[in-house]
Each structure stands twice: as C-alpha cells, then as structure tokens.
Scaffold this motif. Structure first.
Motif, mmCIF file in Angstrom:
data_model
loop_
_atom_site.group_PDB
_atom_site.id
_atom_site.type_symbol
_atom_site.label_atom_id
_atom_site.label_comp_id
_atom_site.label_asym_id
_atom_site.label_seq_id
_atom_site.Cartn_x
_atom_site.Cartn_y
_atom_site.Cartn_z
ATOM 1 N N ASP A 302 0.842 -1.193 0.000
ATOM 2 C CA ASP A 302 0.000 0.000 0.000
ATOM 3 C C ASP A 302 0.882 1.249 0.000
ATOM 4 O OD1 ASP A 302 -2.393 -1.396 0.024
ATOM 5 O OD2 ASP A 302 -2.457 -1.509 2.211
ATOM 6 N N LEU A 303 0.412 2.305 -0.669
ATOM 7 C CA LEU A 303 1.183 3.532 -0.822
ATOM 8 C C LEU A 303 0.455 4.695 -0.154
ATOM 9 C CD1 LEU A 303 2.071 3.201 -4.622
ATOM 10 C CD2 LEU A 303 3.405 2.380 -2.667
ATOM 11 N N TYR A 304 1.192 5.460 0.655
ATOM 12 C CA TYR A 304 0.644 6.627 1.332
ATOM 13 C C TYR A 304 1.531 7.831 1.038
ATOM 14 C CZ TYR A 304 -2.028 3.263 4.129
ATOM 15 O OH TYR A 304 -2.865 2.259 4.531
ATOM 16 N N ILE A 305 0.909 9.003 0.988
ATOM 17 C CA ILE A 305 1.681 10.226 0.816
ATOM 18 C C ILE A 305 1.033 11.338 1.631
ATOM 19 C CG2 ILE A 305 0.436 10.996 -1.267
ATOM 20 C CD1 ILE A 305 3.156 12.061 -2.294
ATOM 21 N N ASN A 306 1.871 12.164 2.256
ATOM 22 C CA ASN A 306 1.427 13.373 2.931
ATOM 23 C C ASN A 306 1.845 14.568 2.099
ATOM 24 O OD1 ASN A 306 0.031 13.419 5.565
ATOM 25 N ND2 ASN A 306 1.655 12.008 6.167
ATOM 26 N N VAL A 307 0.948 15.513 1.923
ATOM 27 C CA VAL A 307 1.298 16.752 1.234
ATOM 28 C C VAL A 307 1.036 17.920 2.170
ATOM 29 C CG1 VAL A 307 0.824 15.775 -1.032
ATOM 30 C CG2 VAL A 307 -0.973 17.019 0.157
ATOM 31 N N PHE A 308 1.767 19.001 1.962
ATOM 32 C CA PHE A 308 1.823 20.104 2.917
ATOM 33 C C PHE A 308 1.518 21.420 2.216
ATOM 34 C CE2 PHE A 308 5.077 23.130 4.904
ATOM 35 C CZ PHE A 308 4.195 23.590 5.864
ATOM 36 N N ASP A 309 0.678 22.211 2.847
ATOM 37 C CA ASP A 309 0.366 23.565 2.397
ATOM 38 C C ASP A 309 1.123 24.537 3.302
ATOM 39 O OD1 ASP A 309 -0.673 26.076 1.982
ATOM 40 O OD2 ASP A 309 -2.723 25.571 2.565
ATOM 41 N N PRO A 310 2.295 25.037 2.874
ATOM 42 C CA PRO A 310 3.128 25.845 3.770
ATOM 43 C C PRO A 310 2.516 27.190 4.149
ATOM 44 C CG PRO A 310 4.018 25.858 1.547
ATOM 45 C CD PRO A 310 2.902 24.875 1.544
ATOM 46 N N GLY A 313 -0.293 26.011 6.718
ATOM 47 C CA GLY A 313 0.141 25.093 7.763
ATOM 48 C C GLY A 313 -0.696 23.844 7.889
ATOM 49 N N ASN A 314 -1.216 23.313 6.773
ATOM 50 C CA ASN A 314 -2.071 22.131 6.817
ATOM 51 C C ASN A 314 -1.501 20.999 5.971
ATOM 52 O OD1 ASN A 314 -4.128 23.233 8.467
ATOM 53 N ND2 ASN A 314 -4.934 24.341 6.702
ATOM 54 N N ASN A 315 -1.799 19.770 6.397
ATOM 55 C CA ASN A 315 -1.438 18.586 5.641
ATOM 56 C C ASN A 315 -2.680 17.926 5.063
ATOM 57 O OD1 ASN A 315 1.211 18.888 6.641
ATOM 58 N ND2 ASN A 315 1.500 16.697 6.629
ATOM 59 N N ALA A 316 -2.491 17.117 4.031
ATOM 60 C CA ALA A 316 -3.525 16.201 3.555
ATOM 61 C C ALA A 316 -2.871 14.832 3.393
ATOM 62 C CB ALA A 316 -4.128 16.674 2.238
ATOM 63 N N PHE A 317 -3.591 13.780 3.741
ATOM 64 C CA PHE A 317 -3.081 12.418 3.838
ATOM 65 C C PHE A 317 -3.802 11.579 2.782
ATOM 66 C CE2 PHE A 317 -2.750 8.621 6.997
ATOM 67 C CZ PHE A 317 -1.582 8.198 6.396
ATOM 68 N N TYR A 318 -3.040 10.913 1.889
ATOM 69 C CA TYR A 318 -3.625 10.185 0.769
ATOM 70 C C TYR A 318 -3.148 8.733 0.755
ATOM 71 C CZ TYR A 318 -4.871 14.735 -1.276
ATOM 72 O OH TYR A 318 -5.385 15.986 -1.498
ATOM 73 N N VAL A 319 -4.000 7.850 0.211
ATOM 74 C CA VAL A 319 -3.642 6.462 -0.044
ATOM 75 C C VAL A 319 -3.926 6.185 -1.518
ATOM 76 C CG1 VAL A 319 -5.936 5.614 0.650
ATOM 77 C CG2 VAL A 319 -3.966 4.053 0.672
ATOM 78 N N PHE A 320 -3.072 5.365 -2.143
ATOM 79 C CA PHE A 320 -3.248 5.081 -3.567
ATOM 80 C C PHE A 320 -4.253 3.956 -3.757
ATOM 81 C CE2 PHE A 320 -1.868 3.188 -7.686
ATOM 82 C CZ PHE A 320 -2.165 4.289 -8.471
ATOM 83 N N ASN A 321 -5.239 4.204 -4.604
ATOM 84 C CA ASN A 321 -6.289 3.239 -4.914
ATOM 85 C C ASN A 321 -5.925 2.536 -6.216
ATOM 86 O OD1 ASN A 321 -8.651 1.963 -5.846
ATOM 87 N ND2 ASN A 321 -9.958 3.427 -4.781
ATOM 88 N N ARG A 322 -5.572 1.263 -6.137
ATOM 89 C CA ARG A 322 -5.111 0.537 -7.321
ATOM 90 C C ARG A 322 -6.258 0.159 -8.258
ATOM 91 N NH1 ARG A 322 0.112 -0.183 -6.482
ATOM 92 N NH2 ARG A 322 0.893 -0.378 -4.351
ATOM 93 N N ILE A 323 -7.478 0.264 -7.773
ATOM 94 C CA ILE A 323 -8.618 -0.041 -8.630
ATOM 95 C C ILE A 323 -8.926 1.142 -9.543
ATOM 96 C CG2 ILE A 323 -11.015 -0.788 -8.694
ATOM 97 C CD1 ILE A 323 -9.022 -2.783 -7.464
ATOM 98 N N THR A 324 -8.999 2.331 -8.959
ATOM 99 C CA THR A 324 -9.282 3.527 -9.758
ATOM 100 C C THR A 324 -8.009 4.156 -10.305
ATOM 101 O OG1 THR A 324 -9.164 4.986 -7.822
ATOM 102 C CG2 THR A 324 -11.305 3.999 -8.342
ATOM 103 N N ASN A 325 -6.841 3.637 -9.881
ATOM 104 C CA ASN A 325 -5.545 4.174 -10.294
ATOM 105 C C ASN A 325 -5.450 5.666 -9.987
ATOM 106 O OD1 ASN A 325 -2.914 3.936 -11.416
ATOM 107 N ND2 ASN A 325 -3.646 4.802 -13.343
ATOM 108 N N ASP A 326 -5.798 6.022 -8.749
ATOM 109 C CA ASP A 326 -5.728 7.419 -8.353
ATOM 110 C C ASP A 326 -5.538 7.516 -6.843
ATOM 111 O OD1 ASP A 326 -5.589 10.104 -8.796
ATOM 112 O OD2 ASP A 326 -7.606 10.306 -9.625
#
Length: 465
Positions: A302-310, A313-326
């Motif tokens: 499973d793949l996870y990524i955090n992205v940051f809005d400097p 000061g906020n983060n967003a947390f994502y997981v890769f969906n292999r079914i929808t490829n997004d």
C-alpha cells in the motif's frame, strides 16, 4: 509445499473518499519542554517494534541557542511518549540544523546536520543513552554551506553510509566505516541551488533524484556506475519541478515524488524498465502551493503520501487506490471528535497501521491510521465465494481455486502500479486454474478476478520471489 486456505469476498468498488477515523497516540499537542517549532524529522522502529520519534526543535522560549533535537519513544501500555534524550543544547556549536536522520534497529539514530554557517556538515550517531558518536573526520566544506535536502541511507550489503547534498554541486558522500569519500559530482557549480534525494536498492546500487537547473529544473534520476566511477542517467522527466525525493524499495520498485508550483504533487513509479506516473497529479487543496513531505510503501504494497500547504500550515493524507488508479484522501476525523491540522510529517508502519507525526499549534501530535481489513475503497457484498490462491510467494505457477465455474470471470494480472500486464481467459467449467508467473521479475503483482455479469472484483496480491 504447505498450502494456506482462506476465504476472500467479491468486492463492490465505491467512488467516495476513504472514511476512516484517526486515533491519537499519547497526549495531543505534546510539548513537555516548552519546545519552539518542533518538527518530526523521522519515525522508526527498533528490533522490538518500539516506535521512536526524532524531534528537531527550535530554541526554548527565552533561551538563545541553535536548533537541536529530542528523541522520544512510545509507551503503548500507558499510551504516552517518553523522552529518551532531552538535548540540553550542548551540541549547539556543532549542529545548527539537523537535516536528515535514519533510525536504527538498536534504537539509535544516525543524523546529518549543517554545522555553523559555511562550515559544512556534521554526521553522528545518537545512542539511546544520549551518547553522541561522530563518524570519523567529517567531510570538509569549509568556506561554503553544503546545502539542504540531506537524507542518509545505508547499504544493506556493507553497512556503508551515503547522503546526497546540493547547493554548489549535487553530489554524494560515502562513509565506508573508516573514512569519508566524495563521489563524482552529478552536476557541478549549480546556480541558485537545487533539490535532491538519495536511495539504495537491495544490492547496494545508489540512486539520486535531483532537480536539474541545466534543463529548466526538470526531474532527473541517475544511478552510480561503480565500474566507470560515474553516474548513468535512468530517467529525465518533462515537467518543471520545485522539489524532488526518491524512495527505493528494490531495483525494480522505485518511487519519485515531486511538486510543481502550478500543478501540484505527483508520484512516478519505476518497475525495472519504465517510469509511469501513478494516478493524477494531486492538486492544491487551497489557494497556495502544496508539496510532498512524506511517502510510505507498506509491507503489503500500500502507498501513502502526505502533502503540505506551507502558507496555511495544513497537511492532507492520501492512499493510492489501485482499482481507480488514483489517490484518495483519507478523511480527517479524529477518534473522539475533531480534526487535525499540522505540517512537516514523518510516517512509519507498525503491525499494518500507519503512524504519522504532525507539528500542531507549536507542539507534536501523533496519530495512527488503521486501514480496514477490506481495501479502503471496497465494500463487501452479500454473495460470498470461497477462493484459494497458492503458493504465495511464488517463483513459478499460481493456482486459483474457487467453488464455482471460472467461466464466470475475467482474470487479469496487474503490476504494483495497477497497469495490466496480461489477461487470463478461462473456458473451464471447473473451479481451478493455473496462472504462469515464471516470466515476471521479482516483486509484487495483483491478480484481479472480475465477475462478468456484475463487474464485481476480487483483488489478491501475489509476491514473485
């Protein structure tokens, strides 16, 4: 050969975001020593699965000093974070800004930090008892700052330590247990700085990703050629990027993360032959630029990524969906109520869950995300079908057994990025079929079984060894 039997379910794909609460580990907004600007630089596990957090912190309020660090360890029995090392600024004249760290199985941490202005780097091990051990005579960068984006990695075959850096040159330093050696520069005399990251595969091959000023700041990936003592180009992207990083899982599984101030954050996957973008570019979730600050590939792929809005000061947390490829954003709901906001996070996997550390309101909050037993984008439907898939791992054939005719299914083989490799057509009325994996490179693959009438899907990961 021992066969493990298990039941799997047909799954109905949902289009909505991931709905999952986040559990706080320890005290929320933890700040025991009046830290100023504490940042979670690394989360790692020791050999006993204890979670450690390396905290880069600023100046204690009212005390003039340079940035320094603390080392925390999680106590699951008391749901609390214990301070293993409370650095009293004794290293302030040596380490002004810890840039990159790598946790060790004995609980220690190897850190690379900028020394005083224009005096290069200081590389050291921090033992759990607080002892600080330098790595020999340090690389000499006297007269110039050695740059940022310093992330150390270790050769799994020799234990040698490497880190990349950039400002004047993009290059790599190597510690072989006795002395430091500077590898040939990848790019010399950079004007205006750059961004780089380093990774190493299971055989000790070194990869560096960097933003290349000579090509208009496009992303490039190179691999070190020990025979020629030079760098061979592996990939050159077409998009202009601001920052880049690399995560090397193996020689045929590499992930490159980058951000573009206009488009957002993207992840490119290398499967041993081709580089392919995973899903769409993650767009900005506000009116400011976002950037990647943490990437994690778990033991099951499973793949996870955090992205940051400097700016906000906020983060967003994502997981890769292999079914929808997004990429699907994980809903920001804290168990017990509320949401979390913070920045510059690190991640670690423990027992199938993902622990993330945030700076929140000038303090540290650790949260744990536990995925559902079923895929985060799938829902069990009532019709249960018994499946057996074996052997797993495999280096040859995989047998699929089911309690109904395989004529009712489409069977596809996908790679780890979700790209279809082949289709298996079965005219059998029986419920048993062999699928040949012998021609595939080692790595993680996916068997996708789709019911023809309903398009419901079953997903099973297969490891080719």
């Amino acid at each position: 050969m021992k066969t493990r039997l298990f039941s799997l379910f047909f799954l109905m794909i949902l289009g909505s975001g991931v709905s999952q609460t986040l559990e706080v580990l320890g005290k929320r907004m933890f700040n025991p020593n009046n830290w100023d600007i504490p940042l979670v630089k690394d989360l790692y596990l020791d050999s006993n699965n204890n979670i450690y957090a390396y905290i880069q912190r600023g100046v204690p309020v009212g005390q003039p000093s340079s940035r320094n660090f603390d080392l925390l360890r999680y106590d699951p029995l008391n749901n609390a974070w214990d301070i293993v090392i409370d650095n009293d600024n004794s290293m302030a004249s040596i380490v002004a800004f810890p840039q990159g760290v790598i946790g060790q199985k004995d609980g220690s941490v190897i850190a690379v930090g900028d020394k005083d202005t224009n005096d290069g780097h200081f590389v050291y091990t921090i033992e759990p008892d607080g002892e600080i051990i330098p790595f020999g005579v340090q690389p000499d960068f006297t007269g110039r700052n050695a740059g940022s984006d310093i992330k150390p990695v270790q050769d799994p075959t020799t234990g040698d330590l490497y880190y990349s850096h950039n400002l004047i040159d993009i290059t790599v330093e190597r510690w072989d247990g006795t002395q430091w050696t500077t590898l040939p520069a990848i790019v010399e005399n950079i004007s205006g700085g750059s961004s780089s990251g380093i990774g190493i595969d299971e055989e000790g091959a070194i990869y560096v990703v960097y933003r290349d000023p000579s090509t208009g700041n496009r992303v490039s990936v190179v691999i070190f050629n020990e025979t020629t003592n030079s760098w061979d180009e592996l990939y050159r992207g077409s998009d202009i990027v601001n920052t880049v990083d690399i995560d090397v899982i193996s020689s045929d599984e590499i992930y490159v993360t980058s951000h573009n101030s206009t488009n957002g954050v993207s992840v490119v996957h290398y499967d041993g032959s081709d580089f392919t973008q995973l899903g769409e570019t993650i767009p900005s979730f506000s009116d400011s630029v976002i950037r990647p600050v943490g990437f994690l590939r778990t033991a099951v792929g499973d793949l996870y990524i955090n992205v940051f809005d400097p700016d906000n000061g906020n983060n967003a947390f994502y997981v890769f969906n292999r079914i929808t490829n997004d990429w699907d954003q994980i809903t920001n709901n804290i168990l017990g109520g509320g949401t979390i906001s913070g920045f510059l996070s690190a991640m670690v996997e423990i027992d199938g869950a993902v622990v993330v550390g945030y700076n929140e309101s000038n303090a540290i909050t650790f949260i744990k995300y536990t995925p559902n037993i079923l895929s985060t984008q799938e829902e069990e439907i009532k019709k249960e079908v018994a499946f057996t898939v074996y052997p797993n791992p495999t280096d040859n054939f995989v047998t699929i057994k089911t309690n109904i005719s395989l004529q009712q299914f489409h069977i596809s083989i996908l790679d780890i990025s979700g790209k279809k490799i082949s289709e298996v057509v079965s005219a059998r009325r029986s419920g048993e079929l062999q699928v040949d994996f012998s021609s595939l490179s080692k790595g993680i693959y996916i068997i996708e079984v789709e019911e023809k009438k309903t398009a419901n899907k079953l997903i099973k990961r297969i490891v080719v060894k």
